[in-house]
Design a protein around this motif. Structure first.
Motif, mmCIF file in Angstrom:
data_model
loop_
_atom_site.group_PDB
_atom_site.id
_atom_site.type_symbol
_atom_site.label_atom_id
_atom_site.label_comp_id
_atom_site.label_asym_id
_atom_site.label_seq_id
_atom_site.Cartn_x
_atom_site.Cartn_y
_atom_site.Cartn_z
ATOM 1 N N CYS A 181 0.803 -1.224 0.000
ATOM 2 C CA CYS A 181 0.000 0.000 0.000
ATOM 3 C C CYS A 181 0.835 1.273 0.000
ATOM 4 C CB CYS A 181 -0.979 0.014 1.177
ATOM 5 S SG CYS A 181 -0.254 -0.273 2.797
ATOM 6 N N PHE A 182 2.156 1.129 -0.019
ATOM 7 C CA PHE A 182 3.043 2.296 -0.031
ATOM 8 C C PHE A 182 4.340 1.912 -0.720
ATOM 9 C CE2 PHE A 182 6.624 4.535 2.029
ATOM 10 C CZ PHE A 182 6.312 5.828 1.658
ATOM 11 N N ASN A 183 4.801 2.785 -1.629
ATOM 12 C CA ASN A 183 6.024 2.489 -2.374
ATOM 13 C C ASN A 183 6.669 3.800 -2.792
ATOM 14 O OD1 ASN A 183 7.886 1.775 -4.550
ATOM 15 N ND2 ASN A 183 6.901 -0.223 -4.542
ATOM 16 N N ILE A 184 7.941 3.953 -2.488
ATOM 17 C CA ILE A 184 8.694 5.129 -2.926
ATOM 18 C C ILE A 184 9.309 4.809 -4.283
ATOM 19 C CG2 ILE A 184 10.586 6.709 -2.414
ATOM 20 C CD1 ILE A 184 10.163 6.070 0.548
ATOM 21 N N VAL A 185 8.908 5.553 -5.306
ATOM 22 C CA VAL A 185 9.321 5.231 -6.677
ATOM 23 C C VAL A 185 10.377 6.184 -7.224
ATOM 24 C CG1 VAL A 185 7.248 3.976 -7.339
ATOM 25 C CG2 VAL A 185 7.282 6.478 -7.508
ATOM 26 N N ALA A 186 10.515 7.336 -6.609
ATOM 27 C CA ALA A 186 11.544 8.301 -6.986
ATOM 28 C C ALA A 186 11.687 9.263 -5.809
ATOM 29 C CB ALA A 186 11.157 9.055 -8.261
ATOM 30 N N LEU A 221 -4.463 -5.540 -3.526
ATOM 31 C CA LEU A 221 -4.055 -6.930 -3.651
ATOM 32 C C LEU A 221 -3.755 -7.324 -5.093
ATOM 33 C CD1 LEU A 221 -6.336 -8.719 -1.034
ATOM 34 C CD2 LEU A 221 -4.085 -7.670 -0.758
ATOM 35 N N LYS A 222 -3.994 -6.387 -6.024
ATOM 36 C CA LYS A 222 -3.573 -6.581 -7.411
ATOM 37 C C LYS A 222 -2.158 -6.040 -7.623
ATOM 38 C CE LYS A 222 -8.332 -6.148 -9.087
ATOM 39 N NZ LYS A 222 -9.267 -5.335 -9.931
ATOM 40 N N CYS A 223 -1.530 -5.630 -6.526
ATOM 41 C CA CYS A 223 -0.121 -5.202 -6.512
ATOM 42 C C CYS A 223 0.132 -3.913 -7.291
ATOM 43 C CB CYS A 223 0.787 -6.322 -7.034
ATOM 44 S SG CYS A 223 0.838 -7.779 -5.976
ATOM 45 N N PHE A 238 4.493 -3.384 -13.983
ATOM 46 C CA PHE A 238 3.970 -4.458 -14.827
ATOM 47 C C PHE A 238 2.986 -3.863 -15.827
ATOM 48 C CE2 PHE A 238 1.507 -4.277 -10.951
ATOM 49 C CZ PHE A 238 0.189 -4.387 -11.344
ATOM 50 N N ARG A 239 2.831 -4.546 -16.931
ATOM 51 C CA ARG A 239 2.150 -3.985 -18.087
ATOM 52 C C ARG A 239 0.697 -3.582 -17.796
ATOM 53 N NH1 ARG A 239 3.972 -3.923 -23.094
ATOM 54 N NH2 ARG A 239 5.633 -5.358 -22.498
ATOM 55 N N ASP A 240 -0.005 -4.355 -16.988
ATOM 56 C CA ASP A 240 -1.414 -4.078 -16.745
ATOM 57 C C ASP A 240 -1.668 -2.998 -15.686
ATOM 58 O OD1 ASP A 240 -2.196 -5.905 -18.648
ATOM 59 O OD2 ASP A 240 -2.374 -7.564 -17.218
ATOM 60 N N ASN A 241 -0.615 -2.439 -15.143
ATOM 61 C CA ASN A 241 -0.745 -1.387 -14.123
ATOM 62 C C ASN A 241 -0.866 -0.023 -14.821
ATOM 63 O OD1 ASN A 241 -0.906 -0.355 -11.554
ATOM 64 N ND2 ASN A 241 1.262 -0.584 -11.085
ATOM 65 N N MET A 263 2.347 -14.618 -10.817
ATOM 66 C CA MET A 263 2.918 -14.523 -9.473
ATOM 67 C C MET A 263 1.952 -13.861 -8.504
ATOM 68 S SD MET A 263 5.690 -16.117 -9.050
ATOM 69 C CE MET A 263 5.734 -15.533 -7.371
ATOM 70 N N PHE A 264 1.037 -13.030 -9.010
ATOM 71 C CA PHE A 264 0.073 -12.389 -8.126
ATOM 72 C C PHE A 264 -0.796 -13.421 -7.407
ATOM 73 C CE2 PHE A 264 -0.033 -8.396 -11.032
ATOM 74 C CZ PHE A 264 1.214 -8.027 -10.551
#
Length: 280
Positions: A181-186, A221-223, A238-241, A263-264
């Motif tokens: 639910c949290f991700n630092i991307v830059a 939960l779909k990452c 991932f491509r579907d995001n 993998m999900f």
């Protein structure tokens, strides 16, 4: 000169540790997030190979573990601990089926000559809950697998010794780890689901001038938050995001898209499968 391993969450990613999902298909009951689905092992391997190639083609060295047929979640290399500038923190898995991973990954870290600077033993700590907000501030989630006792152990061992501030982030959301639910991307940019995180943590991020790319709760939960920053304004997704990828590009981020879907079913994504060894 002392070696510097992982300085923060956004510096240039140089080296990672991963484990092929060779035996992930054997676990056909509840996955990391309670999913119940048979795993297509051939497709999992294909997806993992594509992710490894995405890293290597972008200048990241990939070290691969030898999979153990008894460790069905070993593919989620992130969770055994966390790497910081001075060495690594060895975690303590909450559930019994993952306990064997600790010994396997500890042995690998010794081979790689990365020192263990802290060890969680009384409480629980898993690496999917760990983030560096900057070079001296750690945020550690308390969701399903990490607890306050584990964070206190880490704080006592490395807080004052190395000058780290360690922030606990509590959420009642049904995600195993904070990286769902949290991700630092830059630098100063996070992909986040604000509605499941405490106001105290959100205010800390705002005070530090973070900008947010919001993800809806139903996509956790779909990452959709579960990405990997490479540094230098690059992110592996991932491509579907599609919505998140589009938002990343609007901030000038180069998005490297991979095919990840099988993998999900096992309950984790790109970030879960990647343990940074060198980021400086």
């Amino acid at each position: 000169m002392d070696r510097c391993f992982v300085r923060n969450s956004t510096a240039s990613l140089k080296k990672v540790l991963m484990c092929p999902p060779t035996y992930a298909y054997l676990k056909e009951n509840a996955g990391r997030n309670g999913n119940k689905a048979k795993i297509n092992s051939e497709l999992c391997m294909k997806e993992h190979d594509e992710l490894v190639e995405a890293y290597r083609s972008n200048g990241v060295e990939v070290v691969l573990m030898t999979p153990d047929r008894n460790l069905h979640d070993q593919v989620f290399a992130r969770d055994f601990g966390a790497c910081v500038k001075e060495g690594y923190i060895l975690g303590n898995f909450r559930i019994h089926p993952r306990e064997g991973e600790t010994e396997a990954y500890e042995k690998k870290m010794k081979e790689l000559e990365i020192p263990c600077i802290a060890r969680c033993s009384r409480g629980h700590f898993e690496g999917g809950d760990f983030w560096m907000l900057d070079d001296k501030t750690m945020a550690i989630g308390i969701l399903e697998r990490t607890d306050e006792t584990g964070i206190d152990e880490i704080r006592k061992q490395i807080g004052s010794r190395y000058g780290y501030e360690i922030i606990s982030v509590k959420s009642p959301e049904k995600c195993l780890h904070l990286d769902m639910c949290f991700n630092i991307v830059a630098e100063k940019l996070a992909v986040i689901c604000s509605e499941v995180l405490p106001d105290e943590f959100l205010n800390i991020l705002k005070d530090r001038n973070f900008k947010f790319i919001e993800v809806n709760r139903e996509n956790l939960l779909k990452c959709h938050c579960n990405l990997q920053a490479l540094g230098n304004e690059k992110v592996v997704s991932f491509r579907d995001n599609r919505e998140v990828n589009s938002a990343l590009r609007s901030y000038g981020i180069e998005v490297i898209e991979t095919h990840i879907s099988e993998m999900f079913k096992h309950g984790g994504g790109i970030h879960c499968m990647t343990f940074p060894l060198s980021r400086a």
